[in-house]
Scaffold this active site. Structure first.
Site, PDB file in Angstrom:
ATOM      1  N   GLU A 282       0.829  -1.203   0.000  1.00 55.40           N
ATOM      2  CA  GLU A 282       0.000   0.000   0.000  1.00 55.40           C
ATOM      3  C   GLU A 282       0.868   1.260   0.000  1.00 55.40           C
ATOM      4  O   GLU A 282       0.460   2.306  -0.480  1.00 55.40           O
ATOM      5  CB  GLU A 282      -0.918  -0.021   1.229  1.00 55.40           C
ATOM      6  CG  GLU A 282      -2.269   0.593   0.969  1.00 55.40           C
ATOM      7  CD  GLU A 282      -3.240   0.366   2.118  1.00 55.40           C
ATOM      8  OE1 GLU A 282      -4.245  -0.313   1.899  1.00 55.40           O
ATOM      9  OE2 GLU A 282      -3.001   0.866   3.223  1.00 55.40           O
ATOM     10  N   HIS A 303       7.655 -27.139  -0.123  1.00 55.98           N
ATOM     11  CA  HIS A 303       7.046 -28.310  -0.756  1.00 55.98           C
ATOM     12  C   HIS A 303       5.923 -27.906  -1.696  1.00 55.98           C
ATOM     13  O   HIS A 303       5.139 -28.746  -2.130  1.00 55.98           O
ATOM     14  CB  HIS A 303       6.548 -29.266   0.332  1.00 55.98           C
ATOM     15  CG  HIS A 303       7.670 -29.706   1.235  1.00 55.98           C
ATOM     16  ND1 HIS A 303       8.349 -30.896   1.061  1.00 55.98           N
ATOM     17  CD2 HIS A 303       8.274 -29.078   2.281  1.00 55.98           C
ATOM     18  CE1 HIS A 303       9.302 -30.988   1.982  1.00 55.98           C
ATOM     19  NE2 HIS A 303       9.293 -29.892   2.727  1.00 55.98           N
ATOM     20  N   LYS A 417     -14.557   0.512  -4.537  1.00 51.95           N
ATOM     21  CA  LYS A 417     -15.638   0.883  -3.621  1.00 51.95           C
ATOM     22  C   LYS A 417     -16.778   1.573  -4.362  1.00 51.95           C
ATOM     23  O   LYS A 417     -17.945   1.306  -4.108  1.00 51.95           O
ATOM     24  CB  LYS A 417     -15.114   1.808  -2.515  1.00 51.95           C
ATOM     25  CG  LYS A 417     -14.213   1.095  -1.522  1.00 51.95           C
ATOM     26  CD  LYS A 417     -13.828   2.037  -0.397  1.00 51.95           C
ATOM     27  CE  LYS A 417     -12.731   1.433   0.459  1.00 51.95           C
ATOM     28  NZ  LYS A 417     -12.140   2.386   1.383  1.00 51.95           N
TER      29      LYS A 417
END
Ligand code: PA5
Length: 452
Positions: A282, A303, A417
């Site tokens: 950010e 793995h 948003k």
């Protein structure tokens, strides 16, 4: 100066970046250091975190401890409601050094998942619980929705009057819906300073209340940060591990490396990596530049992701965070036969084996073309963790300025948003609703492929 619990090993960055090259970057670092410590750079009104001695006052620390004690006395669980910077720091610290002394700290409002919220509601059903609603803006959808859900559950459980005494709101001093609501209802409140952004707020009341409720020594946590902050006032890269790291990752980015992987061999650092990803992503991910922050938990992910790191596209760097001690002395026992062929490990501690795995991995990844460096912590406790958190905060603040961006804003988080509010029919978004619905229809059409 006291020896600090943290050091930085750059050995495996060479030949991609070496000591001389980092030293030659000192002028740039000096400039970035000045912007972080004295202001004058982009976003300089968000530097309240730089001095951890000032981010929270002595009086506030006392209030936080009193509130934490009250919650510990009257609750089996605290529901900490928040997202992003209002969530990740507390979770990271509690998962890393939570001592299990306090009530369980459960997290909500960090997603819109019905399943996750039902799970936490089930966990507190029939229990004595309190709520810490944490939102600087007071208007973020996820925590606001969760606050409604858990306030409703609390009021149903203990009645409205008692619920008021079990809710703490951590929010802006004056602005926002949560501040207004808390004042109207008479909840206890903690203040998030204007000059501290979410991702730099773990050592402010945002992180400190849930952390204190979990039984963690917040004085020690703050002291670790203060000690690194004092030492970081020397901008010389050869004497400042934070700045060495910041300079090296910038130099590597300029050479075409595009992803930085945070790698640890300790599962309880998993959420520290999540916190670090927000801090770096950010802060730096804007203007179409910067390193993409990723993380792996080792040896687990050796793995799975180990193959990619060893032999995938060569544009990644890796930053290990390693504990040098303080772990349980768990010895590998002998066995009557040696069918599992582990006789050579008999009597060795699991810590020793894990450390060998780290050394082997760092070397193999270097050989595979992955420049890597290591942040060493002497051991993991509240003090050393405070030092680690501040090490990264200071590094990323400086690194952002070295990248040439504003490390303290996050303009990009708003884009989705508007679309979401439009789709959900939020008042005043009527025009956006029409636009978004139109665009979804036109642009996407029927784009689903089904079997058959
Ligand atoms: O770092 C940030 O600023 C964000 O991650 C915010 O902390 C996050 O969006 C939550 O915001 P708020 O505390 O206003 O609810």
């Amino acid at each position: 100066m006291a020896t600090l619990p943290l050091s930085f090993d750059y050995g495996y960055l060479a030949p991609d970046v070496d000591l001389d090259e980092v030293k030659s970057f000192q002028d740039n670092v000096d400039l970035a250091h000045k912007k972080v410590t004295q202001g004058g750079g982009l976003g300089s009104d968000y530097l309240g975190w730089v001095d951890p001695g000032k981010i929270v006052s002595k009086d506030e620390v006392k209030i936080i401890k009193d509130l934490a004690r009250r919650i510990q006395d009257n609750s089996d669980a605290l529901v900490a409601i928040g997202i992003g910077g209002s969530y990740l720091g507390a979770r990271a610290v509690i998962e890393a050094v939570g001592e299990g002394k306090g009530p369980a700290v459960l997290f909500a409002g960090n997603s819109l998942s019905a399943h996750e919220h039902q799970k936490v509601l089930n966990a507190v059903a029939g229990k004595r619980f309190s709520i810490n609603a944490i939102s600087k803006s007071g208007t973020t959808t996820e925590p606001a929705v969760a606050f409604r859900l858990f306030r409703d559950a609390l009021e149903r459980s203990v009645g409205k009057a008692e619920a008021k005494g079990r809710i703490v709101a951590t929010t802006d001093a004056k602005k926002g819906a949560l501040r207004k609501f808390a004042e109207e209802e008479g909840y206890a409140t903690l203040t998030i300073a204007d000059d501290v952004g979410g991702r730099y707020s773990v050592l402010s009341p945002v992180g400190l209340l849930p952390i204190a409720v979990a039984g963690i020594d917040i004085d020690a946590l703050l002291q670790g940060a203060k000690d690194v902050a004092a030492a970081a006032d020397n901008p010389d890269v050869t004497k400042n591990p934070s700045y060495f790291y910041a300079a090296a990752r910038n130099l590597l980015y300029r050479k075409g490396y595009v992803t930085e992987i945070f790698a640890s061999f300790e599962p309880r650092l998993h959420y520290i990596a999540e916190w670090w990803k927000q801090l770096t992503g950010e802060s730096e991910g804007k203007d179409h530049i910067s390193l993409f922050p990723a993380s792996v938990d080792l040896t687990t992910d050796l793995h799975s992701m180990g193959q990619w790191i060893q032999q995938g596209r060569r544009n990644i760097i890796e930053t290990f965070v390693i504990l040098d001690g303080g772990e349980p002395n768990l010895k590998i026992p002998g066995a009557e036969n040696d069918l599992d062929e582990l006789g050579y490990l008999q009597g060795k501690s699991l810590f020793e084996v894990n450390h060998a795995a780290y050394q082997a991995t760092a070397l193999a990844h270097r050989d595979g073309g992955v420049p890597n460096s290591t942040v060493h912590l002497t051991e993991l406790n509240a003090y050393t963790l405070g030092a680690l958190l501040y090490f990264f905060e200071r590094a990323i603040g400086v690194s952002g300025y070295l990248m040439g961006i504003n490390p303290f804003n996050q303009p990009g988080v708003e884009a989705y948003k508007t679309n979401m509010f439009a789709l959900l029919g939020k008042p005043k978004y009527e025009q956006a609703t029409k636009d978004v619905q139109g665009r979804l229809g036109q642009q996407k059409g029927d784009t689903t492929v089904t079997f058959g």
